[in-house]
Design an enzyme around this catalytic site. Sequence first.
Site, PDB file in Angstrom:
ATOM      1  CB  VAL A   1      -3.528   1.903  -2.202  1.00  0.00           C
ATOM      2  CG1 VAL A   1      -3.379   1.231  -3.564  1.00  0.00           C
ATOM      3  CG2 VAL A   1      -3.154   3.379  -2.305  1.00  0.00           C
ATOM      4  CG  ASP A   2      -3.297  -2.950   0.790  1.00  0.00           C
ATOM      5  OD1 ASP A   2      -2.994  -3.436  -0.313  1.00  0.00           O
ATOM      6  OD2 ASP A   2      -2.525  -2.952   1.763  1.00  0.00           O
ATOM      7  CG  LEU A   3      -8.521  -1.153   3.331  1.00  0.00           C
ATOM      8  CD1 LEU A   3      -9.087  -0.531   4.596  1.00  0.00           C
ATOM      9  CD2 LEU A   3      -8.571  -2.681   3.438  1.00  0.00           C
TER      10      LEU A   3
ATOM     11  CG  ASP B   1      -1.769   1.195   1.365  1.00  0.00           C
ATOM     12  OD1 ASP B   1      -2.917   1.172   0.907  1.00  0.00           O
ATOM     13  OD2 ASP B   1      -1.294   2.197   1.945  1.00  0.00           O
TER      14      ASP B   1
ATOM     15  CB  SER C   1     -10.460  -5.068  -0.811  1.00  0.00           C
ATOM     16  OG  SER C   1     -11.292  -4.066  -0.265  1.00  0.00           O
TER      17      SER C   1
END
Length: 397
Positions: A173-175, A145, A178
């Site tokens: 960024v990760d979430l 991220d 997802s």
Amino acid sequence: MTAVLEGIRVVDFSRIFAGPDSTQILGDLGADVVKVEDPDGGDDCRYLGATKAELERIGAPSPSFRSFNRNKRSIALDLSTEAGRKAARRLALGADVVVNNFRPGTMERWGLGYEHLGTDNPRLVYCDFHAYGPVGPLAQVGANDLALQAHSGLMSITGEEGGPPARAGSAIVDLHASLAIVSGVLAALFHRERTGRGQRVDTSLLLSSAHLMSYFYQDYWLSGNQHRRMGTANHLSVPNQAFPTHDGYVVIIAPSDEMWRRLVDALSPQVLGVPEFATASERLRLRKEVVEAISSVTRTMGKHDIHALLSAAKVNVSVVHDIGEATQHPQLEAVGGIFRDQDSGARYVGTPFRLHETPGRMTRSYPALGEHTDEILAQAGYSMAEIAELRKAGGAA
């Protein structure tokens, strides 16, 4: 009613945040999610961000792992062994959806890539998730991220004016990624309903970070503007930032002239009702003066008083909460944003959207490493003797 994804089997080879969060959402919607983990410690997220002392106090696994792994069963397979890869292939061929976040080429080397599985399971929806994508000069570069906050330019606009770049406090960024995985998988399942055929989906941290930065990129492509760090402020309008109060901070956003007039009338016509501040264009030009004028008023007031005053006047406003205040505010639970474990009563952040006929729900807590290995293998057609042989060959734990 029947859960919207009931009957859908997901085999999840992903680790850490983005992939596991996406498959958790699919599980919330009723999918049967099988989490494939390495027998040697499992998903690294089981221990991420917690010291040994903290894990002893709260119990393993870490808060991060608990956040992204409800509604799943865990199987421990060693994919470095032929026996483990053979078992994984068997699971994948019986699945509707496969998700992985290994570097490009890894699943292919194991005989678990889409070209290896899609021929024998043409209804399979197969999602590759990578840092920078499956092709291009950075395809083989590992990243997380923070790396994509840096690469995308997000860090260049985050932080105080004149200060060093800063990361966003959450793994945004990760979430965001997802939800891109969830969107791609659901779209591919919808396509399968129409055609009977699965397909490969790929997304990446790069694509998600670019989407987060889209209006900044567009501004640069059109005008060459490169926006810089502005603290809590925003280049789109003034006021649009945090302001000090005598007991904390409030965020005030009044982008339109109509909302600005309501703000002036509610907060202080004497201080703010000057002709120079009357239009959005002039407020942008006189940013410093507008911010100083509003701050001179808010410093004399309490944050909750300002919130009550401006929300009543239909001006966009929010108290700057700490994490404890945010989690205790009744609004999150009112909109279904909290799930509770029926056995322990533990709280979890819920699915980030609601289907009113078939809502997401929590049916099981996070799994222990390999907790369901025998159960999953038996469902895949393994006899007890075959399971014992798989363990003897080092393929499972």
